[in-house]
Scaffold this active site. Structure first.
Site, short mmCIF file in Angstrom:
data_model
loop_
_atom_site.label_atom_id
_atom_site.label_comp_id
_atom_site.label_asym_id
_atom_site.label_seq_id
_atom_site.Cartn_x
_atom_site.Cartn_y
_atom_site.Cartn_z
N HIS A 1 -12.60 -2.34 -2.58
CA HIS A 1 -13.65 -1.36 -2.83
C HIS A 1 -13.98 -1.27 -4.32
O HIS A 1 -15.16 -1.25 -4.70
CB HIS A 1 -13.23 0.01 -2.30
CG HIS A 1 -13.25 0.13 -0.81
ND1 HIS A 1 -12.28 -0.42 -0.01
CD2 HIS A 1 -14.13 0.74 0.03
CE1 HIS A 1 -12.55 -0.16 1.26
NE2 HIS A 1 -13.67 0.53 1.31
N ARG B 1 0.86 -1.19 0.00
CA ARG B 1 0.00 0.00 0.00
C ARG B 1 0.89 1.24 0.00
O ARG B 1 1.95 1.25 0.64
CB ARG B 1 -0.93 0.00 1.21
CG ARG B 1 -2.00 -1.10 1.16
CD ARG B 1 -2.95 -0.99 2.33
NE ARG B 1 -3.94 -2.05 2.33
CZ ARG B 1 -5.11 -2.00 1.70
NH1 ARG B 1 -5.43 -0.90 1.02
NH2 ARG B 1 -5.96 -3.00 1.75
N HIS C 1 -4.25 2.66 -2.12
CA HIS C 1 -4.02 1.79 -3.27
C HIS C 1 -3.20 2.50 -4.34
O HIS C 1 -3.24 3.73 -4.46
CB HIS C 1 -5.35 1.34 -3.88
CG HIS C 1 -6.13 0.39 -3.04
ND1 HIS C 1 -5.72 -0.91 -2.81
CD2 HIS C 1 -7.30 0.55 -2.37
CE1 HIS C 1 -6.61 -1.50 -2.02
NE2 HIS C 1 -7.57 -0.64 -1.74
N ARG D 1 -9.70 6.02 -3.64
CA ARG D 1 -8.81 5.04 -3.03
C ARG D 1 -7.34 5.38 -3.27
O ARG D 1 -6.50 5.17 -2.40
CB ARG D 1 -9.11 3.64 -3.57
CG ARG D 1 -10.52 3.17 -3.35
CD ARG D 1 -10.88 3.11 -1.89
NE ARG D 1 -10.13 2.09 -1.19
CZ ARG D 1 -10.10 1.96 0.14
NH1 ARG D 1 -10.76 2.83 0.89
NH2 ARG D 1 -9.41 1.00 0.70
#
Length: 277
Positions: free
Chosen positions: A40, A4, A97, A91
């Site tokens: 997501h 991440r 991400h 995101r």
């Protein structure tokens, strides 16, 4: 692959001797699971793909005029694309991400929705089958984790990175850990099985619900699910936390499939087998 951005920038050698970028963190940035693919983006793609294809299928069954159908076709897919764009940008912006991870999420979610939507056995499978599938998948995942742990392969490596690089410890949430995600999914699967085999569901299924009543089911279900989503548990005891997460996910499937339709059908008279109740 599963890195991440909010921790990767601090550990990578990509920038050499130069300073690493300063990424702003938010209360929802410090997720603890691997970042690829984006859950997501995958969830949004799967849900919207099912809704769009279902609406287009209904339009074809109703013999919608070709020109209107074409506008509907373009409009629905554009709306899905817009929603996905917003989800993916958010995101990436919050440093949870990388771009390739959200793209992978869209592709994966669409493929899963396409495959699962063609499988009709989920509606006719017995409750025993739902239970056995849930038990098998959970046992397999836990057993695989124990095996890799014995081989000194740590599948929870992301937890340490999240705790190390998140600027505020209270932002590190256990509900985004791999085991929490696993039990949520298994709870949802088991809840679906319970809902489809509930006597309440069988009673409601025999009744003809009007369009306003169906809209009411949707509105009430979404409202109750929103309230349920805000119900959080203390992570101090991991076993209790995981068990409650499993139960919460099961209830989340019971609400729209069984509880709300049954309650509304009891409050408002609806037709069944040609008779008025």
């Amino acid at each position: 692959f599963g890195e991440r951005p909010y921790w990767w920038v601090h550990e990578t050698k990509f920038y050499g001797a130069g300073p690493a970028p300063s990424l702003q963190q938010f209360p929802i940035t410090c997720e603890t699971g691997p970042g690829s693919p984006s859950g997501h983006a995958m969830g949004a793609a799967g849900v919207w793909y099912v809704m769009v294809t279902a609406l287009l299928s209904i339009a074809r069954e109703k013999q919608c005029p070709p020109l209107l159908y074409r506008f509907l076709y373009i409009g629905l897919w554009m709306l899905m694309g817009l929603v996905e764009l917003v989800v993916c940008i958010s995101r990436v912006y919050m440093a949870a991400h990388f771009p390739h991870q959200v793209i992978a999420g869209i592709i994966t979610g669409t493929l899963v929705a396409e495959v699962v939507s063609k499988e009709k056995w989920i509606y006719s499978a017995s409750l025993k089958k739902y239970f056995l599938i849930t038990l098998f998948l959970t046992s397999f995942a836990v057993g695989f984790y124990v095996l890799l742990k014995a081989l000194d392969v740590d599948l929870l490596w992301t937890m340490e990175k999240a705790q190390k690089w998140c600027i505020r410890p209270e932002w590190v949430h256990l509900d985004s850990a791999p085991f929490a995600s696993l039990l949520r999914n298994m709870g949802s699967l088991f809840g679906l099985g319970l809902g489809l085999h509930s006597p309440f569901y069988k009673t409601t299924k025999m009744r003809i619900m009007s369009a306003p009543l169906r809209i009411g089911c949707i509105v009430i279900s979404v409202s109750l699910l929103h309230l349920l989503d805000g119900w959080t548990f203390s992570p101090e005891n991991h076993m209790t936390f995981y068990a409650l997460s499993f139960g919460k996910s099961a209830v989340a499937l019971l609400i729209p499939t069984t509880l709300v339709p049954w309650a509304l059908s009891k409050i408002y008279p609806v037709k069944t087998e040609g008779k008025n109740l």
